[in-house]
Design an enzyme around this catalytic site. Structure first.
Site: not given
Lengths: 217, 620
Positions: B208, B88, B8, B186
């Site tokens: 999420d 990210k 992850d 994800e």
């Protein structure tokens, strides 16, 4: 149709999704009914269709061949993409009807592309209402609410007509499947219903969008 | 078969996990035992890198001045460096796509070009290179804990990541020496973890809300098949944005120079993050920001925080509504709602999600770990070890080409199950046309200019022919990673056509190759440099000690002995300023040997003197 060579055992096979000898996916082009192992019937049980799709997907998916040679992985990719397209096309009765026409060398004729006469007046009225709602963006609140209610009721009306048209479509599908030598009228009818549904869907979408836009303001 | 690991790669934290006896397990740092690696990378002079807590520890010392110069103790004097968080957010972005309000946080190379570049001293780094450092650390954790090489991995990405962001993630894996077998969305990964955990079936909504991204996915779970019906989200909406809102509140009324000061921003961001976490359990807290000249202190209540966060939470709920609509479902038809990501710890988020779906959300698995666990489950699927489970994901954004009049013509609609293929036939518009240009786009807008440019393809060269004679079939394939691949075939000859790809954003294959080579070269050069410095230091140490000893105890040596030692020392001093590490090392050893008797005599002398001194003291 030409034969396909299995990327795993190299045997030549009649076109299908899997090699019957070793179970590897084959890179072939198949019609959607054949891909799912169905006969070319217009009536389909959606539950059965989903089960078939899941069972075949489980065996074909690239995840099952992550450790195999590139040729096998590619065949799996192609076969899975074909299977998914087949499922999505056949799941919806309208796209299924259109695909079925295509398979039989037919398509919606030029006169099907024009607004169906029985809908012409209603479509014209609704476009008017939509234009008024757009123009009334700066108008008084009661005026806008009144127009919104009109659009909402038009939307309701179109949804009901869509349901009726779908019922009619299923009736037509059943008559096709039941007849050995179908009456040419059935084909004319099928095209007319599909064309009507296409218009009703577009109209429903426009009305929905207008309502969303209005509610966002 | 070699193990496949699940990673992850998060905005705030990153984790690595693996299947162990049929269950996914998160692998901790073998030294500290931490399961989460903060996604923070410190880039220092001399190609030195620190990741995680080590990078956070450097944060107060780096980025001190606006030009990124460093003068803190423990770092090379006058060196330059940067500590980079939330890398990210920058993955897959072009230089011009960096948000204006984020441009003062780091020193960027420039704001044009297909890839954003971070400037550190004379060097620039792209987001995949920086993410690769995080991956390398996780790789080391995995190898230390399992004793297996970490070479093949599954990496998770936000479901709403576009093609460029996905490609950048794969590039990061490649730069870290990993084979990325699969990118998994994800929320889908989270549903896999929950599926294995509780064998839930029915229609599941996965909400999420992480540090930097928001995703909502609606799935149909049935007999081990996890079929995504629709997905929506925002790849630049997360807990970071809520922190920023608190920072803005704290720095309200201050000068622009102050608000744009990196050190101030860094401290403020830390205070904001702490306060936000605190307000998930408490009703009120104090924001205290210590600056060199003054301290800003202010109360913050949960109510105030919720007012700040409300616009962002509302945006997530709008995404949920769109996803439901695309799935053709109403909120009442959802059987279970799953919460993932650190930001779902906020009571406001839980309340809003519960209100929208009309049911209490599930959060029985740790929201920080569930995505990594799911990545391990998918790794298990690829190893053939997760039974009959199968994931059918979708493409989050429509793909198409620019057609006449600058209109976006959709070839693959959003929420189409992947892998999927679309074929399109192209021909020439004028006689003897030698090439056909194709512009590939991604997005939901009607006009090409409003969609994101993915790539431009040049088909050809074509044989000279009248207009419309050429028949080229182009296949657009979106693979199970959600990444587009394009191939072209001449329909008449059946030959494959070469497709000259110019990606609009991101790195080209050649650039990645070069970075890989540079990394290896730099690694070796760096090591050689370090060894040389060490040898010089050793020489310096022994020569320095010798000078002192000769001055103090020179009379303990015969003239010939002293001559031999001094000759050796002179040779070493000469070698020391050169760069022959082995010569330096050899001379150090020789000098060591030559001075051993001398050292013994000095020792004896010292003992004798000490004894004499003591006896004198004893007497007196």
């Amino acid at each position: 149709m030409t034969q396909a060579q299995c990327p795993s055992c190299a045997r030549l096979q009649a076109p299908r999704l899997f090699c019957p000898d070793c179970g590897a996916p084959l890179a072939v082009e198949l019609d959607y009914f054949t891909a799912l192992g169905l006969s070319r019937r217009l009536t389909l049980d959606s539950g059965q269709l989903e089960t078939l799709y899941h069972d075949l997907g489980r065996r074909l998916h690239p995840d099952r061949f992550a450790n195999r040679r590139a040729a096998i992985r590619n065949a799996s990719l192609n076969a899975t993409a074909l299977l998914t397209r087949a499922f999505r096309t056949l799941r919806d009765p309208v796209s299924r009807g259109l695909y079925w026409l295509e398979l039989h060398g037919e398509k919606l004729a030029a006169d099907n592309k024009r607004v169906p006469p029985e809908l012409a007046e209603m479509i014209f009225e609704m476009q008017e209402t939509l234009a008024q709602l757009r123009d009334a963006a700066s108008g008084s609140k009661p005026e806008r609410e009144n127009l919104r209610a009109q659009v909402a009721s038009a939307h309701q009306r179109v949804e009901t007509m869509l349901q009726d048209a779908l019922t009619e479509l299923h009736g037509n599908f059943e008559r096709w499947d039941a007849s050995v030598n179908p009456n040419p009228d059935l084909l004319v009818q099928l095209k007319a219903i599909l064309s009507r549904i296409a218009y009703l869907r577009t109209l429903a979408r426009d009305l929905e969008r207008a309502l969303e836009l209005h509610d966002l303001r | 078969m070699a193990l496949i690991f699940g990673i992850d790669l998060g905005t705030t934290n990153s984790l690595i996990a693996v299947m162990e006896e049929g269950r996914p397990k998160v692998i901790p740092d073998p030294v500290s035992g931490d399961t989460m690696l903060p996604s923070v990378v410190a880039l220092m002079p001399g190609a030195k890198v620190a990741v995680g807590k080590a990078a956070i520890a450097l944060e107060p010392h780096l980025n001190v001045e606006r030009d990124g110069r460093v003068s803190a103790a423990g770092l090379e004097a006058d060196g330059q460096g940067a500590v980079i968080r939330s890398i990210k957010r920058y993955m897959g972005l072009g230089g011009d796509e960096v948000a204006l309000q984020e441009r003062h946080r780091y020193t960027f190379g420039d704001f044009s070009g297909p890839v954003v570049r971070f400037q550190v001293g004379q060097r620039t780094f792209t987001p995949p290179q920086i993410s690769a450092e995080i991956l390398r650390t996780l790789k080391a954790w995995g190898e230390a804990a399992t004793g297996h090489k970490v070479e093949r991995v599954v990496i998770t990405v936000p479901a709403y990541f576009n093609d460029g962001q996905r490609q950048a993630t794969k590039d990061a894996g490649r730069l870290a020496g990993l084979e990325v077998l699969r990118l998994v969305n994800e929320p889908t990964a989270a549903s896999l973890a929950y599926g294995l955990h509780s064998m839930a079936s029915g229609r599941v909504a996965v909400y999420d809300f992480g540090g930097g991204t928001f995703d909502i996915s609606i799935l149909n779970v049935k007999e081990g098949i996890f079929e995504v019906l629709a997905t929506n989200g925002d790849t630049h909406l997360g807990g970071d944005d809520i922190d920023q809102a608190i920072v803005d509140l704290m720095l309200e009324g201050m000068s622009e120079a102050m608000r744009h000061d990196r050190q101030v921003w860094n401290s403020a961001r830390r205070v904001a993050e702490e306060a936000k976490k605190c307000l998930s359990v408490q009703a009120e807290t104090t924001l205290e920001l210590r600056l060199p000249e003054r301290t800003i202190s202010r109360r913050l209540s949960r109510q105030e925080l919720e007012r700040l966060a409300q616009p962002m939470v509302s945006r997530t709920i709008q995404c949920c509504a769109r996803a439901l609509k695309d799935a053709g479902l109403t909120a009442a038809e959802i059987d279970a709602v799953v919460l993932v990501g650190g930001s779902t710890r906020m009571p406001l988020v839980r309340d809003e999600v519960e209100r929208f779906f009309g049911r209490e959300p599930l959060c029985s698995l740790n929201p920080d770990e569930v995505v990594a666990l799911g990545a391990a489950v998918q790794a298990g699927v690829l190893m053939g070890k997760s039974g009959d489970m199968l994931l059918l994901d979708v493409v989050p954004l429509s793909l198409g080409i620019e057609s006449m009049g600058g209109v976006m013509e959709r070839l693959i609609h959003r929420n189409t199950t992947i892998p999927t293929i679309a074929r399109e036939r192209f021909t020439t518009a004028v006689d003897n046309q030698t090439h056909v240009d194709i512009h590939v786009l991604q997005g939901e807008r009607e006009l090409a200019k409003d969609c994101r440019s993915l790539a431009r393809f040049k088909l050809g060269p074509l044989e000279p022919a009248p207009a419309g004679m050429a028949r080229i079939e182009v296949t657009f394939l979106v693979d199970a990673n959600g990444i587009l691949n394009v191939t072209a075939r001449d329909e008449r000859t059946g030959r494959e056509h070469s497709v000259d790809v110019k990606p609009s954003y991101g790195l080209t294959d050649e650039e990645i190759e070069r970075m890989l080579e540079e990394a290896i070269d730099l690694g070796e050069e760096d090591l050689a440099q370090r060894l040389l410095i060490q040898a010089r230091n050793d020489a310096e140490q022994i020569l320095g000690a010798l000078r002192k000893q000769l001055a103090e105890y020179g009379d303990l040596l015969e003239a010939a002995e002293r001559g031999a030692i001094e000759a050796l020392a002179a040779r070493l001093a000469a070698a020391q300023s050169g760069s022959d590490r082995e010569l330096i090392a050899r001379l150090v050893d020789q000098l060591n040997d030559a001075t051993t008797p001398f050292a013994h005599r000095i020792m004896e002398q010292a003992i004798k003197t000490a004894l004499e001194k003591r006896s004198v003291e004893e007497v007196s």
